[in-house]
Design a protein around this motif. Structure first.
Motif, PDB file in Angstrom:
ATOM      1  N   GLN A  74      21.382  -2.128  -9.209  1.00  0.00           N
ATOM      2  CA  GLN A  74      20.753  -2.906  -9.278  1.00  0.00           C
ATOM      3  C   GLN A  74      18.641  -3.103  -9.220  1.00  0.00           C
ATOM      4  N   LEU A  75      18.817  -2.417  -8.487  1.00  0.00           N
ATOM      5  CA  LEU A  75      17.148  -1.888  -8.247  1.00  0.00           C
ATOM      6  C   LEU A  75      16.856  -1.332  -8.555  1.00  0.00           C
ATOM      7  N   VAL A  76      17.397  -0.085  -9.136  1.00  0.00           N
ATOM      8  CA  VAL A  76      17.009   0.500 -10.052  1.00  0.00           C
ATOM      9  C   VAL A  76      16.486   0.400 -11.219  1.00  0.00           C
ATOM     10  N   LYS A  77      17.912  -0.579 -11.838  1.00  0.00           N
ATOM     11  CA  LYS A  77      17.083  -1.384 -13.001  1.00  0.00           C
ATOM     12  C   LYS A  77      16.332  -1.826 -13.249  1.00  0.00           C
ATOM     13  N   ARG A  78      15.854  -3.259 -11.817  1.00  0.00           N
ATOM     14  CA  ARG A  78      14.317  -4.090 -12.008  1.00  0.00           C
ATOM     15  C   ARG A  78      13.129  -3.137 -11.727  1.00  0.00           C
ATOM     16  N   ILE A  79      13.704  -1.505 -11.325  1.00  0.00           N
ATOM     17  CA  ILE A  79      12.480  -0.750 -11.025  1.00  0.00           C
ATOM     18  C   ILE A  79      12.384   0.002 -12.301  1.00  0.00           C
ATOM     19  N   PRO A 112       9.960  -4.276  -6.630  1.00  0.00           N
ATOM     20  CA  PRO A 112      11.400  -4.716  -6.984  1.00  0.00           C
ATOM     21  C   PRO A 112      12.401  -5.290  -5.825  1.00  0.00           C
ATOM     22  N   ILE A 113      12.470  -6.394  -5.465  1.00  0.00           N
ATOM     23  CA  ILE A 113      13.471  -6.609  -4.851  1.00  0.00           C
ATOM     24  C   ILE A 113      14.495  -7.173  -4.930  1.00  0.00           C
ATOM     25  N   ILE A 114      15.338  -6.595  -4.418  1.00  0.00           N
ATOM     26  CA  ILE A 114      16.659  -6.674  -4.013  1.00  0.00           C
ATOM     27  C   ILE A 114      17.417  -7.411  -3.513  1.00  0.00           C
ATOM     28  N   LYS A 164       0.778  -1.148  -0.329  1.00  0.00           N
ATOM     29  CA  LYS A 164       0.171  -0.035  -0.240  1.00  0.00           C
ATOM     30  C   LYS A 164       0.539   1.124   0.252  1.00  0.00           C
ATOM     31  N   SER A 165       1.882   0.534   0.346  1.00  0.00           N
ATOM     32  CA  SER A 165       2.390   2.422   0.650  1.00  0.00           C
ATOM     33  C   SER A 165       3.569   2.880  -1.194  1.00  0.00           C
ATOM     34  N   ASP A 166       4.170   3.676  -1.196  1.00  0.00           N
ATOM     35  CA  ASP A 166       4.360   4.541  -2.285  1.00  0.00           C
ATOM     36  C   ASP A 166       5.628   4.395  -2.670  1.00  0.00           C
ATOM     37  N   CYS A 167       7.019   3.635  -2.113  1.00  0.00           N
ATOM     38  CA  CYS A 167       8.282   2.537  -2.112  1.00  0.00           C
ATOM     39  C   CYS A 167       7.533   2.335  -3.401  1.00  0.00           C
ATOM     40  N   SER A 168       8.957   2.189  -3.859  1.00  0.00           N
ATOM     41  CA  SER A 168       9.835   2.134  -5.735  1.00  0.00           C
ATOM     42  C   SER A 168      10.037   0.168  -5.079  1.00  0.00           C
ATOM     43  N   GLY A 169      10.716   0.105  -4.695  1.00  0.00           N
ATOM     44  CA  GLY A 169      11.433  -1.015  -4.601  1.00  0.00           C
ATOM     45  C   GLY A 169      11.841  -0.997  -2.953  1.00  0.00           C
ATOM     46  N   TYR A 209      14.497 -13.678  -7.044  1.00  0.00           N
ATOM     47  CA  TYR A 209      15.508 -12.473  -6.581  1.00  0.00           C
ATOM     48  C   TYR A 209      16.164 -12.250  -7.549  1.00  0.00           C
ATOM     49  N   ASP A 210      16.410 -10.466  -7.562  1.00  0.00           N
ATOM     50  CA  ASP A 210      17.955 -10.300  -7.513  1.00  0.00           C
ATOM     51  C   ASP A 210      18.728 -10.623  -6.339  1.00  0.00           C
ATOM     52  N   PHE A 211      20.306 -11.100  -6.142  1.00  0.00           N
ATOM     53  CA  PHE A 211      21.025 -11.231  -5.074  1.00  0.00           C
ATOM     54  C   PHE A 211      21.814 -10.111  -5.692  1.00  0.00           C
ATOM     55  N   VAL A 212      22.946 -10.214  -4.760  1.00  0.00           N
ATOM     56  CA  VAL A 212      23.723  -9.185  -4.716  1.00  0.00           C
ATOM     57  C   VAL A 212      24.576  -9.322  -3.021  1.00  0.00           C
ATOM     58  N   LYS A 213      25.902 -10.444  -3.674  1.00  0.00           N
ATOM     59  CA  LYS A 213      26.564 -11.283  -2.150  1.00  0.00           C
ATOM     60  C   LYS A 213      28.397 -11.201  -1.762  1.00  0.00           C
ATOM     61  N   ILE A 214      28.325 -11.772  -1.298  1.00  0.00           N
ATOM     62  CA  ILE A 214      29.474 -11.706  -1.102  1.00  0.00           C
ATOM     63  C   ILE A 214      30.284 -13.196  -1.601  1.00  0.00           C
ATOM     64  N   ASN A 215      31.670 -13.792  -2.223  1.00  0.00           N
ATOM     65  CA  ASN A 215      32.454 -14.794  -3.234  1.00  0.00           C
ATOM     66  C   ASN A 215      32.508 -15.629  -1.826  1.00  0.00           C
ATOM     67  N   ASN A 216      32.017 -15.461  -1.163  1.00  0.00           N
ATOM     68  CA  ASN A 216      32.377 -16.571   0.350  1.00  0.00           C
ATOM     69  C   ASN A 216      32.954 -17.945  -0.149  1.00  0.00           C
ATOM     70  N   VAL A 217      33.025 -17.965  -0.543  1.00  0.00           N
ATOM     71  CA  VAL A 217      33.901 -19.319  -0.897  1.00  0.00           C
ATOM     72  C   VAL A 217      35.231 -18.713  -1.470  1.00  0.00           C
TER      73      VAL A 217
END
Length: 218
Positions: A195-200, A32-34, A5-10, A45-53
């Motif tokens: 990434q979020l701006v791109k997804r929006i 949209p969710i990152i 219900k909010s006006d948030c874009s992502g 979903y789109d993910f942004v993560k650390i290469n822990n390995v």
């Protein structure tokens, strides 16, 4: 419901300690969710993560380059995906160099400074054989363990070398300063917003996972 219900874009969702089941409540969100700092194959979903390995692999490789062969692991007793991936990196590096992974050198500790200290203190009071070097799931576990080692008369790094993970501010104030794997947190945030701006702007069905490689900080 409030988000819809909010006006948030992502949404930028920090998922560090979230389980797969924790994401169920977001399945009805129409924004949209990152997702940052974790990854699940089951989620679209789109993910942004650390290469822990890669990060933990490089820590073990560094110790091996310094001549260490008895390398242990200070492992969190609380499992999250980041820690599972870091342990995988440890195993991959050890296996590459045909170095046995010894169960007695893997210590499960509470993933906080005080918790790790308390757990390791109990271990030092037993007739325990320690490795010559350890990598830790995070800096808090490393710092707590170092405190317990010192109280047991074990010199750091003369008797045992330790490498942490995350490059928290405490690394520079420890004595000696803690070598660690530096996680570029600001870069993680910058890429996530991009990434979020791109997804929006582009509501397609193609999802991407971006991994950032951390580096050793000594």
């Amino acid at each position: 419901e409030n988000i819809n219900k909010s006006d948030c874009s992502g949404i930028l969702l920090l998922g560090t300690e979230m389980t797969l089941e924790d994401f169920d409540c977001f399945s009805s969100v129409n924004k949209p969710i990152i997702i940052l700092d974790t990854y699940f194959n089951e989620l679209n979903y789109d993910f942004v993560k650390i290469n822990n390995v890669r990060g933990m692999y490089s820590a073990v490789e560094y110790l091996i380059s310094k001549g260490f062969r008895n390398i242990g692991y200070l492992r969190s007793s609380y499992e999250i995906s980041n820690f599972t991936e870091r342990f995988d990196g440890y195993c991959k590096a050890m296996n590459k160099h045909a170095i046995p992974i010894k169960a007695e050198y893997i210590h499960k500790l509470t993933p906080t400074a005080d918790g790790a200290y308390s757990d390791m203190k109990k271990i030092t009071e037993l007739d325990t054989e320690f490795a010559d070097a350890y990598v830790a799931d995070n800096d808090l576990i490393a710092s707590g363990s170092i405190r317990a080692f010192k109280e047991a008369g074990i010199k750091i790094p003369e008797d045992i070398s330790v490498i942490g993970f995350d490059n928290m501010p405490l690394c520079d104030i420890l004595e000696p300063p803690l070598s660690t794997i530096d996680v570029p947190k600001q870069k993680l945030g910058i890429i996530a917003v991009y990434q979020l701006v791109k997804r929006i702007k582009n509501h397609d069905d193609i999802f991407a996972t971006t991994e950032i490689s951390p580096t050793l900080y000594t």
